[in-house]
Design a protein around this motif. Structure first.
Motif, PDB file in Angstrom:
ATOM      1  N   ASN A 127       6.587   1.918   8.221  1.00 47.49           N
ATOM      2  CA  ASN A 127       6.063   0.705   9.012  1.00 47.49           C
ATOM      3  C   ASN A 127       4.739   0.046   8.465  1.00 47.49           C
ATOM      4  OD1 ASN A 127       7.653   0.455  11.649  1.00 47.49           O
ATOM      5  ND2 ASN A 127       7.484   2.726  11.795  1.00 47.49           N
ATOM      6  N   GLY A 128       4.294   0.640   7.597  1.00 49.66           N
ATOM      7  CA  GLY A 128       3.052   0.091   7.087  1.00 49.66           C
ATOM      8  C   GLY A 128       2.007   1.161   6.757  1.00 49.66           C
ATOM      9  N   PRO A 129       1.003   0.613   5.971  1.00 47.62           N
ATOM     10  CA  PRO A 129      -0.069   1.567   5.626  1.00 47.62           C
ATOM     11  C   PRO A 129      -0.900   1.928   6.963  1.00 47.62           C
ATOM     12  CG  PRO A 129      -0.596  -0.745   4.931  1.00 47.62           C
ATOM     13  CD  PRO A 129       0.747  -0.801   5.576  1.00 47.62           C
ATOM     14  N   VAL A 130      -1.397   3.241   7.122  1.00 44.75           N
ATOM     15  CA  VAL A 130      -2.477   3.684   7.899  1.00 44.75           C
ATOM     16  C   VAL A 130      -3.730   4.089   7.141  1.00 44.75           C
ATOM     17  CG1 VAL A 130      -0.835   3.896   9.405  1.00 44.75           C
ATOM     18  CG2 VAL A 130      -1.779   5.903   8.004  1.00 44.75           C
ATOM     19  N   LYS A 131      -4.720   4.214   7.843  1.00 45.72           N
ATOM     20  CA  LYS A 131      -6.362   4.452   7.197  1.00 45.72           C
ATOM     21  C   LYS A 131      -6.237   6.045   6.936  1.00 45.72           C
ATOM     22  CE  LYS A 131     -11.008   4.324   8.581  1.00 45.72           C
ATOM     23  NZ  LYS A 131     -12.100   3.754   9.534  1.00 45.72           N
ATOM     24  N   VAL A 132      -6.823   6.578   6.003  1.00 50.40           N
ATOM     25  CA  VAL A 132      -7.150   7.784   5.417  1.00 50.40           C
ATOM     26  C   VAL A 132      -8.598   7.974   5.807  1.00 50.40           C
ATOM     27  CG1 VAL A 132      -7.051   9.881   4.066  1.00 50.40           C
ATOM     28  CG2 VAL A 132      -5.196   8.148   4.036  1.00 50.40           C
ATOM     29  N   TRP A 133      -9.219   7.160   4.818  1.00 47.80           N
ATOM     30  CA  TRP A 133     -10.854   6.963   5.093  1.00 47.80           C
ATOM     31  C   TRP A 133     -11.242   5.855   4.280  1.00 47.80           C
ATOM     32  CZ3 TRP A 133     -14.428   7.105   1.213  1.00 47.80           C
ATOM     33  CH2 TRP A 133     -13.936   7.451  -0.221  1.00 47.80           C
ATOM     34  N   GLY A 134     -12.022   5.196   4.869  1.00 47.00           N
ATOM     35  CA  GLY A 134     -12.706   3.837   4.327  1.00 47.00           C
ATOM     36  C   GLY A 134     -11.656   3.027   3.853  1.00 47.00           C
ATOM     37  N   HIS A 135     -11.521   2.496   2.724  1.00 48.93           N
ATOM     38  CA  HIS A 135     -10.294   1.716   2.475  1.00 48.93           C
ATOM     39  C   HIS A 135      -9.164   2.200   1.584  1.00 48.93           C
ATOM     40  CE1 HIS A 135     -11.860  -1.883   4.417  1.00 48.93           C
ATOM     41  NE2 HIS A 135     -12.977  -1.683   3.913  1.00 48.93           N
ATOM     42  N   ASN A 136      -9.210   3.518   2.010  1.00 52.42           N
ATOM     43  CA  ASN A 136      -8.063   4.160   1.249  1.00 52.42           C
ATOM     44  C   ASN A 136      -6.920   4.347   2.177  1.00 52.42           C
ATOM     45  OD1 ASN A 136      -9.189   5.258  -1.350  1.00 52.42           O
ATOM     46  ND2 ASN A 136     -10.729   5.594   0.164  1.00 52.42           N
ATOM     47  N   TYR A 137      -5.661   4.109   1.966  1.00 53.44           N
ATOM     48  CA  TYR A 137      -4.561   3.965   2.887  1.00 53.44           C
ATOM     49  C   TYR A 137      -3.492   4.819   2.296  1.00 53.44           C
ATOM     50  CZ  TYR A 137      -7.345   0.322   4.654  1.00 53.44           C
ATOM     51  OH  TYR A 137      -8.647  -0.624   5.113  1.00 53.44           O
ATOM     52  N   PHE A 138      -2.368   5.041   3.040  1.00 50.45           N
ATOM     53  CA  PHE A 138      -1.194   5.871   2.980  1.00 50.45           C
ATOM     54  C   PHE A 138      -0.114   5.074   3.836  1.00 50.45           C
ATOM     55  CE2 PHE A 138       0.247   9.908   5.050  1.00 50.45           C
ATOM     56  CZ  PHE A 138       1.322   9.964   4.320  1.00 50.45           C
ATOM     57  N   TRP A 182       2.439  15.248   7.730  1.00 49.89           N
ATOM     58  CA  TRP A 182       1.943  13.867   7.166  1.00 49.89           C
ATOM     59  C   TRP A 182       2.750  12.900   7.465  1.00 49.89           C
ATOM     60  CZ3 TRP A 182      -1.164  15.160   1.770  1.00 49.89           C
ATOM     61  CH2 TRP A 182      -2.339  15.810   2.176  1.00 49.89           C
ATOM     62  N   THR A 226      -5.677  22.165   5.918  1.00 49.64           N
ATOM     63  CA  THR A 226      -6.293  21.174   6.781  1.00 49.64           C
ATOM     64  C   THR A 226      -6.108  21.830   8.486  1.00 49.64           C
ATOM     65  OG1 THR A 226      -4.585  19.704   7.355  1.00 49.64           O
ATOM     66  CG2 THR A 226      -6.136  19.157   5.696  1.00 49.64           C
TER      67      THR A 226
END
Lengths: 383, 336
Positions: A127-138, A182, A226
């Motif tokens: 569905n699109g990118p989501v934030k991991v931290w800052g401007h790092n997406y997944f 994940w 984690t």
């Protein structure tokens, strides 16, 4: 489902008759490690050198991956496929040039460790990118239907790499617990159920890899670091994964940096030969965790840090290697970086591998000469 | 009859264009993240983010709209990350998620920065008559202290009080707002021990007392342990928010055993799963809560997502805004 193959199940020699997990050489069972010793290995001692998997992509490959989405350029999927082949050949050879005993292609064809597989498994959607931290997406995928085996995952990658490699090839594969943890789970009652369904698919893929000739497979479960309380779920996933996998296939489990005391000693019950652990990152403060009770599996010890952009000198790496002897004897120690090297500059990644191999070879010579006096490597009194 | 108010705990996902554009403008490293001193082009990009996120909420028909918190790179630790006397250090895990923030380390006397107030001023200037009332979002003092490291105040109690005073200073600079959501996930995830639990309730009370707006203390990722919940009830709050997605039973137990505020916020939409709840499901859940708590009728019931929304891709986050707004609106039609 049938049980793990035991001695006498077929006509192959050298299998161990005990129940449960596949045995390591140290248990007196089949030696799944010696098969990776090069014929011309110069010393009696053999510290198997390898990598965790990912490696920085050449810049031109990143450019190529962008070009294929750009209509302005006449660059299609076939061109990209060729680029991936070229990169895989290049990086496999780079691993060999560094002197590693077991190599891989640096995961040149993979974009990310969950996305890559989710694109190949039916039942996932994006569905699109989501934030991991800052401007790092997944691009976190959603499981929206029953998962099932779609197109092949890694067999083509393995066949290509083993076709160009002079050395044995290891296959890293993302584990089912991480694939479940994940992802967004829209379909299954809980994450555990999803993880077991995915474990059956990983089992199917590993069987295909073994049929293609793979003899060293590493399951990556970063999510276990984690959520360590879920170690029993990971253990059950592994039981499903190893079902019907021949006993001479070496199976490793890579768990990234975390509080290992929360999963040890429980992980010793997992049906794998080797644990690949990230210990350089924490300056080996967690070594004592693995000494009580005794570590009964093989240890793939991280001896260079995957998160610092300086190449450790050979002397420093040799000391790191010797930390491993506080946990296992030399014949059960594998030498590896802490984690995948893909976030490092490529020259730094190469330098780390090269120094790591040189350090291992020097320690092997010192072992042959009886000069190492650390833990399980210390010469026995009656020698 | 209870008034149903559709809202969210804020921290919306950035629009996809902004993910790329801001990443290019700012960079990927931890030193590139927001520290409150960003330049003109970054500020201008965030202005467009704010405008767009307010439009999402207005189009959905939410009764309360948030600024969106697009700049909150460090999630709810943001107010400290932009404060003086705070060093942002290594990347640390954000609760039990595959998300990370920069650890804020307090090294000197804390003072409010006015950063959040400035965001609210900018949002207020964009709202027209069709929009819902402006809702501010802040971390509660207990969670903010829990997410941070103290190298200055010396003990847990003094640090908690200092963080509460810091937040009071921020709230005092706010423009007129309708509602303030104080997010307190740490009350569940890392609950206060004996002695600190009473102080946590008092700290929340102090921050709530700094505004004349309605204050909702929203908790999530389970239920607050009994004793800490009892102390939370001592705070002068308009509503407590409960996460009915992750643990409806334990939250219901707290409500029936210890009572709750005159208003209530119900976390009914899952902020961490792309599966979109139907309007019907949300209405059924509201009804379920009312049936289980027959002794109390709430003046206002806030319908919200259980968590912040940045965990979701944009399309699903927006669908969830829609569902919340429609559930609140349709329910009113049925019961009016």
């Amino acid at each position: 489902m049938s049980d793990w193959p035991e001695v006498g199940d077929d006509d192959r020699d050298g299998r161990d008759a005990r129940e449960g997990t596949p045995t390591t050489a140290a248990d007196g069972g089949v030696d799944v490690r010696e098969q990776f010793r090069p014929d011309d290995h110069p010393t009696d001692h053999f510290l198997l050198t390898t990598v965790v998997g990912s490696y920085p992509k050449p810049k031109w490959l990143n450019r190529s991956e962008d070009l294929v989405d750009d209509e302005e350029y006449d660059f299609d999927e076939d061109h990209l496929h060729e680029a991936h082949d070229d990169a895989a050949r290049l990086i496999t050879e780079e691993h060999e040039r560094a002197g590693l005993d077991v190599v891989c292609d640096g995961e040149m064809r993979r974009n990310e460790m969950v996305e890559y597989f989710a694109h190949r498994i039916d039942g996932y959607e994006f569905n699109g990118p989501v934030k991991v931290w800052g401007h790092n997406y997944f691009d976190k995928p959603s499981v929206v239907d029953e998962v099932s085996y779609g197109e092949q995952w890694l067999v083509e990658e393995f066949e290509f790499t083993s076709g160009v490699a002079q050395r044995p090839v290891k296959v890293p594969i993302t584990g089912p617990y991480t694939l479940a943890n994940w992802s967004f789970n829209e379909h299954y009652e809980d994450e555990e159920t999803l993880a077991y369904e995915l474990a059956d698919l990983v089992n199917e893929e590993i069987e295909a890899l073994v049929d293609a000739g793979a003899r060293y497979i590493q399951i990556d479960e970063p999510a276990l670091a984690t959520t360590p309380d879920d170690h029993a779920i990971v253990g059950e996933c592994l039981e499903r994964i190893v079902d019907d996998v021949p006993a001479d296939v070496r199976l490793g489990l890579h768990v990234c940096y975390g509080d290992y005391s929360r999963i040890y000693p429980e992980i010793l019950d997992f049906p794998v030969h080797e644990f690949d652990l990230e210990l350089a990152n924490g300056d080996y403060e967690q070594v004592p965790v693995f000494t009580e009770p005794d570590f009964t599996k093989d240890l793939a010890l991280g001896v260079v840090d995957a998160h610092t952009a300086e190449v450790e000198p050979v002397e420093v790496i040799k000391e790191n290697i010797k930390k491993g002897f506080e946990i296992v004897p030399p014949e059960r120690l594998t030498i590896s970086p802490d984690c995948g090297l893909k976030l490092l500059p490529r020259d730094i990644a190469y330098g780390k591998m090269e120094n790591m191999v040189q350090a291992a070879r020097e320690v092997e010579q010192e072992l042959d000469d009886g000069e190492v006096d650390v833990g399980f490597a210390a010469p026995a009194a009656d020698d | 009859m209870t008034e149903l108010v559709a809202t969210t705990p804020g921290l919306l996902p950035l629009p996809d264009w902004a993910k790329g554009e801001l990443s290019d403008l700012k960079g990927h490293q931890k030193s590139d993240l927001i520290d409150g001193t960003e330049g003109e082009d970054v500020t201008e990009a965030y202005d467009r983010v704010r405008t767009e996120e307010l439009e999402w909420q207005t189009e959905a028909g939410l009764d309360r709209v948030v600024e969106g918190q697009g700049r909150w790179d460090d999630n709810i630790a943001h107010p400290l990350a932009v404060a003086d006397a705070v060093d942002t250090r290594g990347i640390v895990r954000y609760y039990d998620n595959n998300n990370f923030y920069r650890e804020p380390v307090v090294t000197d006397d804390l003072a409010a920065s006015g950063d959040v107030a400035a965001e609210l001023d900018a949002a207020a200037a964009l709202l027209d008559g069709d929009a819902g009332g402006l809702q501010a979002v802040l971390p509660g003092p207990y969670s903010l202290a829990d997410l941070a490291t103290d190298e200055h105040y010396g003990d847990e109690a003094a640090f908690l009080d200092a963080v509460a005073d810091f937040l009071v200073g921020e709230v005092e600079q706010f423009p007129d707002i309708e509602t303030l959501f104080l997010l307190e996930p740490s009350l569940v995830e890392n609950p206060p021990e004996d002695g600190i639990d009473e102080r946590a309730g008092a700290a929340i009370d102090r921050v709530a007392g700094a505004t004349g707006a309605d204050v909702v203390c929203h908790t999530y990722w389970g239920a607050v342990p009994e004793k800490a919940y009892a102390h939370l009830m001592d705070a002068d709050l308009d509503a407590v928010g409960f996460d009915f997605v992750s643990d409806h039973e334990a939250n219901l137990y707290n409500i029936t055993e210890y009572g709750t505020t005159d208003d209530i916020a119900l976390g009914l939409v899952d902020g961490q799963n792309t599966r979109v709840e139907s309007v019907e499901t949300i209405r059924d859940r509201v009804e379920w809560v009312n049936e289980q708590v027959p002794a109390q009728s709430f003046d206002t019931t806030y319908l919200t997502a259980n968590t912040e929304l940045f965990y979701l891709p944009v399309n699903r986050a927006r669908e969830k805004l829609d569902v919340l707004a429609r559930a609140a609106a349709e329910e009113e039609e049925v019961t009016a």
